[in-house]
Design an enzyme around this catalytic site. Sequence first.
Site, mmCIF file in Angstrom:
data_model
loop_
_atom_site.group_PDB
_atom_site.id
_atom_site.type_symbol
_atom_site.label_atom_id
_atom_site.label_comp_id
_atom_site.label_asym_id
_atom_site.label_seq_id
_atom_site.Cartn_x
_atom_site.Cartn_y
_atom_site.Cartn_z
ATOM 1 N N GLY A 3 5.375 44.773 -55.073
ATOM 2 C CA GLY A 3 6.468 44.542 -54.400
ATOM 3 C C GLY A 3 7.193 45.808 -54.217
ATOM 4 N N ASN A 60 8.100 47.935 -51.658
ATOM 5 C CA ASN A 60 8.420 48.630 -50.372
ATOM 6 C C ASN A 60 10.095 48.017 -50.103
ATOM 7 O OD1 ASN A 60 8.440 45.769 -49.718
ATOM 8 N ND2 ASN A 60 6.572 46.229 -48.377
ATOM 9 N N THR A 61 10.924 47.563 -51.049
ATOM 10 C CA THR A 61 11.968 47.032 -50.939
ATOM 11 C C THR A 61 12.701 46.799 -52.207
ATOM 12 O OG1 THR A 61 13.362 45.868 -49.657
ATOM 13 C CG2 THR A 61 11.651 44.661 -50.596
ATOM 14 N N GLY A 62 14.203 46.751 -51.952
ATOM 15 C CA GLY A 62 14.641 46.292 -53.569
ATOM 16 C C GLY A 62 14.570 47.141 -54.657
ATOM 17 N N ILE A 63 14.573 46.453 -55.632
ATOM 18 C CA ILE A 63 14.294 47.332 -57.120
ATOM 19 C C ILE A 63 12.887 47.668 -57.205
ATOM 20 C CG2 ILE A 63 16.318 45.966 -58.225
ATOM 21 C CD1 ILE A 63 14.266 44.412 -59.520
ATOM 22 N N GLY A 64 12.050 47.368 -56.410
ATOM 23 C CA GLY A 64 10.575 47.516 -56.615
ATOM 24 C C GLY A 64 10.705 49.028 -56.062
ATOM 25 N N SER A 120 13.863 36.982 -65.224
ATOM 26 C CA SER A 120 15.217 36.673 -64.436
ATOM 27 C C SER A 120 15.879 35.730 -65.670
ATOM 28 C CB SER A 120 15.158 36.123 -63.037
ATOM 29 O OG SER A 120 16.331 35.489 -62.767
ATOM 30 N N TYR A 146 11.604 28.172 -59.040
ATOM 31 C CA TYR A 146 11.564 29.413 -59.244
ATOM 32 C C TYR A 146 11.913 29.889 -60.630
ATOM 33 C CZ TYR A 146 13.876 34.003 -59.057
ATOM 34 O OH TYR A 146 14.283 35.380 -59.343
#
Length: 314
Positions: free
Chosen positions: A24, A26-30, A157, A184
């Site tokens: 993951g 390609n965006t955000g914290i990744g 989380s 979640y």
Amino acid sequence: MEYILPNRCQSNARLDGKTVVVTGSNTGIGKETAMEFYKRGARVIMACRSASRTQNAIDSIKKKTEEEKDVGELVFKHLELSFLASVRKCAKEILHTEKTIDILVNNAGIMMCPKTLSENGIELHLATNHLGHFLFTLLLLPRILKSTPARIINVTSLAHTWGDKKMHFDDINLDKNYTPSGAYGRSKLANILFTVELAKRLKGTGVTVYAVNPGVVHSDLSRYVDQTIFPGASWLYNIFTKVVVKTPQQGVQTTLYCALDHNCAHESGLYYSDCKIMEPDPAAKDEQVSQELWDTSCKIIRLDPEYNPFKADL
């Protein structure tokens, strides 16, 4: 103080000649994780769903770091975590091309989806956030063991405290009582329980495992909440997080700390937030539940009984 003056990873460690896998990314914290490893000279395998979005991320990272010296490599591998055949295919490709895997960051995740089953018939949060990473890790583990000292980071989380804090082994798809937040939360609880059990089984091998809470981060993780809460909830969430909580660059710091810092090199199976050890909910430390989760997960993913992930491939 975590959201006013968040701690930062202080390590200056280089990763020249090292291979890092980030799901993951390609965006955000990744994406921030991949960029930080790339800046330190690593060969970074970006395991993601979308080839086009990952290429855009690669282009963006290279543009942002064009003044940097001695950067590494960025490589895309297709990975759909909720589809076990895709997980197996991706792991096989990585094992074919990579002689070592020095760091694995299980970062990808989904949040607050409507009730959905994966292509393998498993509740989507559990399939994506836990089972996909569980299988991916076990398939890569022999190569990771060959690369010791090595580290595995499972991004979890504070949501592991949501809901009733049970795994519901007798109702794995939550057919009796599904809520997006509860599903979640269960998947994030599973991330920590997996960390606890994997660390126990890896004791003395030179591979250490960490569960990381990045905090509430401004990202696109909220993309499903318009469907599960109310139309416009995603917009409100993103406005709030843009102003009040962490940026992706701040959110990645604990992942970097656990991946790089010498202070935690010999720690394993613990939960971290804001670059320090924290106590998770007691439910996340129940070793009986962590063992049952391991056994149940092996059955669901149909792991070959003859396969031994704890034997390094020489």
